[in-house]
Each structure stands twice: as C-alpha cells, then as structure tokens.
Design a protein around this motif. Structure first.
Motif, PDB file in Angstrom:
ATOM      1  N   ARG A 343       0.647  -1.178  -0.044  1.00 55.90           N
ATOM      2  CA  ARG A 343       0.185  -0.050  -0.251  1.00 55.90           C
ATOM      3  C   ARG A 343       1.125   1.208  -0.337  1.00 55.90           C
ATOM      4  O   ARG A 343       0.629   2.067  -0.355  1.00 55.90           O
ATOM      5  N   GLN A 346       2.364   1.544  -3.546  1.00 51.73           N
ATOM      6  CA  GLN A 346       1.101   2.756  -4.560  1.00 51.73           C
ATOM      7  C   GLN A 346       0.979   3.894  -4.112  1.00 51.73           C
ATOM      8  O   GLN A 346       0.011   4.652  -5.224  1.00 51.73           O
ATOM      9  N   LYS A 347       0.472   4.015  -3.813  1.00 56.41           N
ATOM     10  CA  LYS A 347       0.588   5.428  -2.974  1.00 56.41           C
ATOM     11  C   LYS A 347       1.887   6.392  -3.195  1.00 56.41           C
ATOM     12  O   LYS A 347       1.951   7.674  -3.114  1.00 56.41           O
ATOM     13  N   LEU A 348       2.916   5.839  -4.050  1.00 58.73           N
ATOM     14  CA  LEU A 348       3.963   6.538  -4.257  1.00 58.73           C
ATOM     15  C   LEU A 348       3.686   7.231  -5.970  1.00 58.73           C
ATOM     16  O   LEU A 348       4.231   6.114  -6.728  1.00 58.73           O
ATOM     17  N   SER A 349       3.310   8.948  -5.806  1.00 59.98           N
ATOM     18  CA  SER A 349       2.622   8.964  -7.198  1.00 59.98           C
ATOM     19  C   SER A 349       3.655   9.309  -7.885  1.00 59.98           C
ATOM     20  O   SER A 349       5.123   9.357  -7.315  1.00 59.98           O
ATOM     21  N   PHE A 350       3.821   9.379  -9.288  1.00 56.70           N
ATOM     22  CA  PHE A 350       4.428  10.052 -10.142  1.00 56.70           C
ATOM     23  C   PHE A 350       5.158  11.332  -9.564  1.00 56.70           C
ATOM     24  O   PHE A 350       6.240  11.356  -9.925  1.00 56.70           O
ATOM     25  N   ASP A 351       4.084  11.762  -9.293  1.00 54.19           N
ATOM     26  CA  ASP A 351       4.798  13.048  -9.277  1.00 54.19           C
ATOM     27  C   ASP A 351       5.732  13.640  -7.677  1.00 54.19           C
ATOM     28  O   ASP A 351       6.676  14.306  -8.216  1.00 54.19           O
ATOM     29  N   SER A 352       5.516  12.903  -6.869  1.00 52.96           N
ATOM     30  CA  SER A 352       6.666  12.660  -6.121  1.00 52.96           C
ATOM     31  C   SER A 352       8.309  12.105  -6.290  1.00 52.96           C
ATOM     32  O   SER A 352       8.890  12.088  -5.596  1.00 52.96           O
ATOM     33  N   LYS A 354       9.619  11.866  -9.492  1.00 54.59           N
ATOM     34  CA  LYS A 354       9.647  12.751 -10.197  1.00 54.59           C
ATOM     35  C   LYS A 354      10.443  13.933  -9.485  1.00 54.59           C
ATOM     36  O   LYS A 354      11.644  14.673  -9.410  1.00 54.59           O
TER      37      LYS A 354
END
Length: 383
Positions: A343, A346-352, A354
C-alpha cells in the motif's frame, strides 16, 4: 399393546408359562405361551428388572427339558435386517469365540421362522460360532412377533453395550416407520419441540411420563399444544421408555457427526468422546476439510491409545484448536507487513517520484529489483 407398568413392578413367574406345553421338537406348537413370554420379557428388559436373567435361566432349563431347544445348522441362519445393533466389535466377537471354545454354548440363540431362519437374539454368538467353524448352534424358534423392528429394538435399546450411533439410527427408523416423516426431519422436530417445552418449563412433565401408562402419556401430550408430528415423535419415544430430552441431547447428535467419527464409534469410540472430537472442524481450526480430517484422525487415535476420559479428551481438543488458531494468527501477522508495504508503494505518485533525488531513486530501484528476484524465487518454489 400391553400397558407399561412402573419399574417397581414384580417380575412374573415365567416357570408357569410352559408347565402345560406339550413336548415337541418345534416351539410353534406353544405359540400362545411363547407370545405371552415374549411380552413379559420385553417388559422386563425395558424396565430393567433384576429378576430377568434368573427367570430366563429357569425358562431355558424348562425348554431344554421339553426338548424345545433344537440344533440348527449355522448355514441356515441369517442375521435380522431389522436388528438395531449394527456394530459388532472384532474384540467382542473374539471374546465370545473364546468363551464358546472353552465352555461351549451356554445359552440358545432365539430364531424367527420366515422363509429362512432369522436371528432375533444371539447374533454375536452366531458370528463367533461361524468364526470357530462350528456347523450348528442350539436355538429356540419362536413365531414372528408383530412389529419386528420394535420388538428387536426393545430387547436391545436399554443394554449398556449398544452404542449411541446404532441406538440413534434404530430410533429414527422406528419413528419413520410409524409416521410419514422423513428420517432426516425427525431430529430437527424433536429438537424444536424440546427447546420450546423447556422454555415453557413443561419438559420435566414430559420426562415424568416415561413410567406412565400409554393413556396417561397420550392425555398429557394432547394438552401441550403440539403439532401432530411432534406428538407422534414424543409418543413413540415415551412408548420406548426413553426421555425425549435425553434423546435430543445425547443420542440424536450422533447422527450429525462427521463420517470418520461415526466409523470410529463403530470401532469402539464412545459417543461423548466423538461429540468432543467433532469440534475439530475445518471452521474451528481455520483449515481445509481434508486437513481437519487428518487432525481429527490423529487426535482420535491419541484418545483411543491413551484411553482418555471425556474431560481429558475435551482438554486435548481445546489445545489443538488453540494451537491452530495461534498458528493462523502468526501467519496473518507475517502477511500484514507485506500488505502495508504494498500500500505504501502504491501511494508513491509519479509527481512525488519526480521530486525525489536521483540517488534515492537508484537506491529504491535496486531494492525493488532485489525483492522482485526473491519473490520470483518463492513463486517458483511454490509451483
């Protein structure tokens, strides 16, 4: 049907029944005396009279003196298909074989004359004699009683060595044959009416009817607001001198046991031990039916080999359940961290990602590759 008398009733003097019978090679010539005798025997057996065995011994002596006991070839004798006792333990048959071999046949078996001779009483002696290779047995032949299954049931029902599974099946068969009920519905109907009468605090009044005459039994049952089927079930149980509440609590539960536990009862396991072992179910253990079957078999073997009491058996069962529940908890606890990490990833977004330093991304990539390799290895092993 003769009225049932209280257990304090004095046993009849059986010696008078055959005093006027003519000497003959066939007991069928004394049918009236025999039928009277059988009625008295059934009444004595069902009431548990201590005088029964002495009376029967005296009867056998009289019958023998009148040449009423015949030598019947074993090959002409067949078991009674309506025999309530379906379980004959090998050790019990072997014990009887030793007795026959050392002391001979001390008591005649009782046969019913149909197209063939059916066993009414003495199947264990018949089985033992066959095992010894005997060619004949001493026997008394009687006219076939009306309601053969009920008569056989009465002669067997109150014996201590009749196992509860055989007893339960025989009782259900007797009720089903006298009503329009399916055998599978009978335990449910009994359980429902017993539970309701207990809530109404009237079950004790029903239990007290066991020793009463049929007229009193029917009168009281008719006053309880029962359905026709409920009244029929209770009436038949009382006629068999059985407490309906006891049948519901201690006998009919045998019918819902797992097949392996039913087989164990037929091999000598006691009923209350089987009820305790029934708790080792797939649901209680949190495992598959196949795994639960293996664990039940192992625990049943332990109970038999160590001759455990019912209390000790319950303790062992609870220990097994606790052990498996603990194991399941440990398995679950090891799975939780993995789920949490999934989980988190999964919380690691593309923006974070970058915005993350290159060195940290490379470190994360190496870690993920290493874990992926480990996961693939584990999956291959599982296959």
């Amino acid at each position: 049907m003769p009225d049932r008398k209280p257990t304090a009733r004095k046993a009849p003097d059986l010696s008078n029944y055959f005093s006027g019978a003519k000497q003959s090679q066939q007991l069928s010539e004394a049918e009236e005396e025999i039928l009277k005798l059988k009625a008295e025997i059934e009444e004595l057996r069902s009431s548990g009279s201590n005088e029964l065995e002495a009376q029967l011994k005296e009867l056998r002596e009289q019958l023998q003196s009148q040449t009423g006991i015949l030598s019947i070839p074993i090959e002409q004798i067949e078991p009674n298909p309506e025999q309530p006792r379906q379980t004959f333990l090998p050790e019990s048959v072997e014990s009887m074989s030793r007795s026959l071999n050392s002391d001979g046949q001390l008591q005649p078996i009782i046969l019913i004359q149909r197209e063939k001779l059916l066993l009414f009483d003495g199947e264990r002696r018949w089985r033992s004699a066959k095992a010894l290779g005997w060619e004949a047995l001493q026997a008394v032949i009687i006219p076939e009683p009306e309601s053969l299954h009920r008569k056989a049931l009465l002669t067997s029902l109150h014996r201590e060595d009749l196992n509860p599974l055989d007893k339960a099946e025989a009782i259900v068969r007797e009720i089903a044959s006298n009503t329009e009920l399916d055998a599978s519905d009978i335990p449910r109907i009994l359980s429902t009416v017993v539970r309701r009468l207990n809530m109404q605090k009237r079950m004790n009044a029903v239990a007290e009817l066991v020793a009463e005459a049929p007229e009193k039994q029917h009168s009281v049952l008719a006053s309880l607001g029962l359905s026709d089927y409920e009244q029929a079930v209770l009436s038949i149980l009382l006629d068999l001198q059985l407490n309906p509440a006891s049948v519901d609590a201690n006998i009919f539960p045998m019918l819902s046991l797992a097949d392996d536990l039913k087989a164990a009862i037929r091999s000598g396991l006691k009923g209350m031990h089987a009820i305790a072992l029934q708790k080792l179910s797939a649901k209680n253990l949190g495992i598959s039916e196949e795994q639960a079957h293996v664990i039940r078999a192992e625990t049943t073997k332990k109970v038999a080999e160590e001759n455990l009491s019912v209390i000790a058996t319950r303790k062992v069962v609870n220990e097994v359940i606790t052990s498996h529940q603990t194991s399941q908890t440990e398995i679950t606890s090891t799975r939780k961290p993995v789920s949490l990490e999934v989980r988190r990833l999964q919380k690691l977004s593309f923006d974070s990602l970058k915005k993350t330093e290159r060195s940290e991304l490379l470190e994360l990539q190496d870690t993920l590759r290493q874990k992926l390799t480990e996961i693939e290895t584990i999956l291959r092993d599982v296959e």
